[in-house]
Scaffold this motif. Sequence first.
Motif, PDB file in Angstrom:
ATOM      1  N   THR A  10       0.862  -1.342  -0.035  1.00 51.14           N
ATOM      2  CA  THR A  10      -0.063  -0.061  -0.042  1.00 51.14           C
ATOM      3  C   THR A  10       0.680   1.234   0.007  1.00 51.14           C
ATOM      4  O   THR A  10       1.519   1.502   0.678  1.00 51.14           O
ATOM      5  CB  THR A  10      -0.731   0.144   1.179  1.00 51.14           C
ATOM      6  OG1 THR A  10      -1.635  -1.108   1.085  1.00 51.14           O
ATOM      7  CG2 THR A  10      -1.749   0.999   1.327  1.00 51.14           C
ATOM      8  N   ALA A  11       0.718   2.079  -0.946  1.00 47.20           N
ATOM      9  CA  ALA A  11       1.566   3.220  -1.143  1.00 47.20           C
ATOM     10  C   ALA A  11       0.899   4.210  -0.070  1.00 47.20           C
ATOM     11  O   ALA A  11      -0.296   4.643   0.187  1.00 47.20           O
ATOM     12  CB  ALA A  11       1.152   3.955  -2.446  1.00 47.20           C
ATOM     13  N   ASP A  12       1.943   4.891   0.607  1.00 51.15           N
ATOM     14  CA  ASP A  12       1.454   6.133   1.546  1.00 51.15           C
ATOM     15  C   ASP A  12       1.385   7.549   0.838  1.00 51.15           C
ATOM     16  O   ASP A  12       1.726   7.468  -0.476  1.00 51.15           O
ATOM     17  CB  ASP A  12       2.367   6.195   2.790  1.00 51.15           C
ATOM     18  CG  ASP A  12       3.678   6.389   2.504  1.00 51.15           C
ATOM     19  OD1 ASP A  12       4.137   6.826   1.174  1.00 51.15           O
ATOM     20  OD2 ASP A  12       4.515   6.368   3.297  1.00 51.15           O
ATOM     21  N   MET A  13       0.809   8.439   1.320  1.00 50.67           N
ATOM     22  CA  MET A  13       0.738   9.574   0.607  1.00 50.67           C
ATOM     23  C   MET A  13       2.102  10.368   0.232  1.00 50.67           C
ATOM     24  O   MET A  13       2.036  10.902  -1.026  1.00 50.67           O
ATOM     25  CB  MET A  13       0.154  10.717   1.546  1.00 50.67           C
ATOM     26  CG  MET A  13      -0.280  12.025   0.709  1.00 50.67           C
ATOM     27  SD  MET A  13      -1.327  11.738  -0.752  1.00 50.67           S
ATOM     28  CE  MET A  13      -2.813  10.934  -0.114  1.00 50.67           C
ATOM     29  N   GLU A  14       3.228  10.070   0.885  1.00 50.43           N
ATOM     30  CA  GLU A  14       4.366  10.505   0.362  1.00 50.43           C
ATOM     31  C   GLU A  14       4.962   9.814  -0.789  1.00 50.43           C
ATOM     32  O   GLU A  14       5.354  10.506  -1.810  1.00 50.43           O
ATOM     33  CB  GLU A  14       5.546  10.334   1.612  1.00 50.43           C
ATOM     34  CG  GLU A  14       7.042  10.905   1.121  1.00 50.43           C
ATOM     35  CD  GLU A  14       7.912  10.767   2.192  1.00 50.43           C
ATOM     36  OE1 GLU A  14       9.039  10.931   1.876  1.00 50.43           O
ATOM     37  OE2 GLU A  14       7.430  10.293   3.359  1.00 50.43           O
ATOM     38  N   GLU A  15       4.919   8.496  -0.842  1.00 48.23           N
ATOM     39  CA  GLU A  15       5.125   7.874  -2.072  1.00 48.23           C
ATOM     40  C   GLU A  15       4.216   8.122  -3.450  1.00 48.23           C
ATOM     41  O   GLU A  15       4.782   8.572  -4.370  1.00 48.23           O
ATOM     42  CB  GLU A  15       4.899   6.402  -1.966  1.00 48.23           C
ATOM     43  CG  GLU A  15       5.317   5.463  -3.058  1.00 48.23           C
ATOM     44  CD  GLU A  15       5.194   3.878  -2.782  1.00 48.23           C
ATOM     45  OE1 GLU A  15       5.487   3.130  -3.864  1.00 48.23           O
ATOM     46  OE2 GLU A  15       4.982   3.621  -1.709  1.00 48.23           O
ATOM     47  N   VAL A  16       3.130   8.475  -3.004  1.00 46.66           N
ATOM     48  CA  VAL A  16       2.366   8.829  -4.147  1.00 46.66           C
ATOM     49  C   VAL A  16       2.549  10.160  -4.871  1.00 46.66           C
ATOM     50  O   VAL A  16       2.539  10.445  -5.793  1.00 46.66           O
ATOM     51  CB  VAL A  16       0.684   8.981  -3.657  1.00 46.66           C
ATOM     52  CG1 VAL A  16      -0.359   9.662  -4.739  1.00 46.66           C
ATOM     53  CG2 VAL A  16       0.183   7.485  -3.264  1.00 46.66           C
ATOM     54  N   MET A  17       2.918  11.048  -3.904  1.00 42.99           N
ATOM     55  CA  MET A  17       3.185  12.531  -4.266  1.00 42.99           C
ATOM     56  C   MET A  17       4.592  12.448  -4.992  1.00 42.99           C
ATOM     57  O   MET A  17       4.773  13.332  -5.826  1.00 42.99           O
ATOM     58  CB  MET A  17       3.147  13.377  -3.015  1.00 42.99           C
ATOM     59  CG  MET A  17       1.927  13.818  -2.289  1.00 42.99           C
ATOM     60  SD  MET A  17       0.731  14.471  -3.578  1.00 42.99           S
ATOM     61  CE  MET A  17       1.416  15.996  -3.563  1.00 42.99           C
ATOM     62  N   GLU A  18       5.283  11.809  -4.611  1.00 42.17           N
ATOM     63  CA  GLU A  18       6.939  11.464  -5.133  1.00 42.17           C
ATOM     64  C   GLU A  18       6.558  10.850  -6.655  1.00 42.17           C
ATOM     65  O   GLU A  18       7.296  11.505  -7.605  1.00 42.17           O
ATOM     66  CB  GLU A  18       7.850  10.709  -4.281  1.00 42.17           C
ATOM     67  CG  GLU A  18       8.158  11.278  -3.268  1.00 42.17           C
ATOM     68  CD  GLU A  18       9.071  10.161  -2.421  1.00 42.17           C
ATOM     69  OE1 GLU A  18       9.126   8.865  -2.621  1.00 42.17           O
ATOM     70  OE2 GLU A  18       9.333  10.504  -1.021  1.00 42.17           O
ATOM     71  N   TYR A  19       5.532   9.783  -6.692  1.00 44.38           N
ATOM     72  CA  TYR A  19       5.223   9.662  -7.858  1.00 44.38           C
ATOM     73  C   TYR A  19       4.745  10.468  -8.878  1.00 44.38           C
ATOM     74  O   TYR A  19       5.291  10.668 -10.182  1.00 44.38           O
ATOM     75  CB  TYR A  19       4.464   8.202  -8.159  1.00 44.38           C
ATOM     76  CG  TYR A  19       3.995   7.649  -9.603  1.00 44.38           C
ATOM     77  CD1 TYR A  19       5.087   6.938 -10.157  1.00 44.38           C
ATOM     78  CD2 TYR A  19       2.871   7.835 -10.011  1.00 44.38           C
ATOM     79  CE1 TYR A  19       4.600   6.619 -11.525  1.00 44.38           C
ATOM     80  CE2 TYR A  19       2.466   7.305 -11.259  1.00 44.38           C
ATOM     81  CZ  TYR A  19       3.433   6.660 -12.056  1.00 44.38           C
ATOM     82  OH  TYR A  19       3.214   6.312 -13.148  1.00 44.38           O
ATOM     83  N   LEU A  20       3.867  11.165  -8.521  1.00 44.00           N
ATOM     84  CA  LEU A  20       3.412  12.252  -9.223  1.00 44.00           C
ATOM     85  C   LEU A  20       4.130  13.325  -9.570  1.00 44.00           C
ATOM     86  O   LEU A  20       4.257  13.895 -10.690  1.00 44.00           O
ATOM     87  CB  LEU A  20       1.961  12.773  -8.528  1.00 44.00           C
ATOM     88  CG  LEU A  20       0.865  11.891  -8.315  1.00 44.00           C
ATOM     89  CD1 LEU A  20      -0.299  12.420  -7.627  1.00 44.00           C
ATOM     90  CD2 LEU A  20       0.014  11.611  -9.738  1.00 44.00           C
TER      91      LEU A  20
END
Length: 145
Positions: free
Chosen positions: A68-78
Motif C-alpha cells: 500500500t502506497a502512503d501519501m508521500e510515495e504517491v506525491m513522489e510518483y506524481l
Amino acid sequence: MVVKKAKLTLKQKRFCDEFIISGNATQAAVKAGYSKKTAGAMATENLKKPMIKAYLDKRLADIKSEKTADMEEVMEYLTSVMRGEETESAVTTRGVVVHGVEVSAKDRIKAAELIGRRNGAWTDKKEVTGVMDINVGVGDYDDDG
C-alpha cells in the motif's frame, strides 16, 4: 530473573509463510514439513498458539504496508510524472510495443493538477442563484399570527 522470549521454530515459520500464501492451514502444514496424517491437527494447534498468531499478524501487516502506497510515495510518483522522469510503454499502429516512451503532456498536466489539488491550490467555485425566504423572530409562532 531474565525471561527468554520464545521463538518460532523453522517449521512453524514455514507453516506461517505457506499459510499466508495459500490461506489453507492443512496444506500449509504439509508444505512446512508436518506429516500428511497429522497436518490438519497440527495446523489447528499452530493457529491457536499466541506466538504463531502474533507472527502471522506482523507478517500480514508488513505485507499490507509494502503493498500500500502512503501519501508521500504517491506525491513522489506524481512529481516524477509531472517532471517527465517516468516513461511508459506504447503500441505503434503496426502493433509493435515500444518501451521507454516519454510520458505524454496530458499525463504530466494531470499529475500537476492532482498535486495542486492535494495542496489546496485550486478550489471549485459554484454560483448559486435563486430566491430564499428567511424569517427571523423571537418567541413561539403559530399559524394564526
